[in-house]
Write a protein that holds these residues in place. Sequence first.
Motif, mmCIF file in Angstrom:
data_model
loop_
_atom_site.group_PDB
_atom_site.id
_atom_site.type_symbol
_atom_site.label_atom_id
_atom_site.label_comp_id
_atom_site.label_asym_id
_atom_site.label_seq_id
_atom_site.Cartn_x
_atom_site.Cartn_y
_atom_site.Cartn_z
ATOM 1 N N LEU A 6 15.030 -2.165 7.320
ATOM 2 C CA LEU A 6 14.993 -0.703 7.355
ATOM 3 C C LEU A 6 15.657 -0.261 8.647
ATOM 4 O O LEU A 6 15.231 -0.653 9.731
ATOM 5 N N VAL A 7 16.725 0.510 8.539
ATOM 6 C CA VAL A 7 17.455 0.989 9.707
ATOM 7 C C VAL A 7 17.080 2.448 9.939
ATOM 8 O O VAL A 7 17.183 3.267 9.040
ATOM 9 N N TYR A 8 16.610 2.762 11.125
ATOM 10 C CA TYR A 8 16.258 4.140 11.440
ATOM 11 C C TYR A 8 16.357 4.357 12.944
ATOM 12 O O TYR A 8 16.434 3.414 13.716
ATOM 13 N N GLY A 9 16.373 5.609 13.342
ATOM 14 C CA GLY A 9 16.377 5.957 14.758
ATOM 15 C C GLY A 9 15.578 7.220 14.958
ATOM 16 O O GLY A 9 15.469 8.053 14.056
ATOM 17 N N MET A 10 14.986 7.339 16.133
ATOM 18 C CA MET A 10 14.217 8.541 16.444
ATOM 19 C C MET A 10 14.466 8.941 17.888
ATOM 20 O O MET A 10 14.606 8.092 18.766
ATOM 21 N N ARG A 11 14.508 10.225 18.091
ATOM 22 C CA ARG A 11 14.609 10.768 19.440
ATOM 23 C C ARG A 11 14.108 12.199 19.404
ATOM 24 O O ARG A 11 14.489 12.973 18.527
ATOM 25 N N LEU A 12 13.244 12.553 20.327
ATOM 26 C CA LEU A 12 12.743 13.924 20.431
ATOM 27 C C LEU A 12 13.591 14.702 21.423
ATOM 28 O O LEU A 12 13.825 14.243 22.539
ATOM 29 N N THR A 37 22.419 8.438 6.820
ATOM 30 C CA THR A 37 22.324 9.874 7.023
ATOM 31 C C THR A 37 21.155 10.152 7.959
ATOM 32 O O THR A 37 20.046 9.666 7.738
ATOM 33 N N MET A 38 21.413 10.880 8.998
ATOM 34 C CA MET A 38 20.362 11.223 9.956
ATOM 35 C C MET A 38 19.684 12.512 9.485
ATOM 36 O O MET A 38 20.327 13.378 8.896
ATOM 37 N N HIS A 39 18.405 12.627 9.726
ATOM 38 C CA HIS A 39 17.629 13.783 9.299
ATOM 39 C C HIS A 39 16.967 14.435 10.502
ATOM 40 O O HIS A 39 16.716 13.782 11.512
ATOM 41 N N ILE A 40 16.663 15.702 10.384
ATOM 42 C CA ILE A 40 16.004 16.446 11.460
ATOM 43 C C ILE A 40 14.654 16.936 10.961
ATOM 44 O O ILE A 40 14.542 17.486 9.869
#
Length: 66
Positions: A6-12, A37-40
Amino acid sequence: MANLTLVYGMRLLPADEVAEVSDAAIALKNGNQAHVTMHILEGSREQIEAQLRMSLDAFFDFYPEI
């Protein structure tokens, strides 16, 4: 079934500072390239956590064989 990744990224970031979000590129071992696709998600911590849980559940609904 093969193991999965599972590929994902997070940043606040402050909500009013985000101007654009682009797809992320993934280089595959066979030389091909894939895109994520990045999501917000916006809101308070609790709202973001609830939206993230719903999004994760919905994501796996697309792959019932997993």
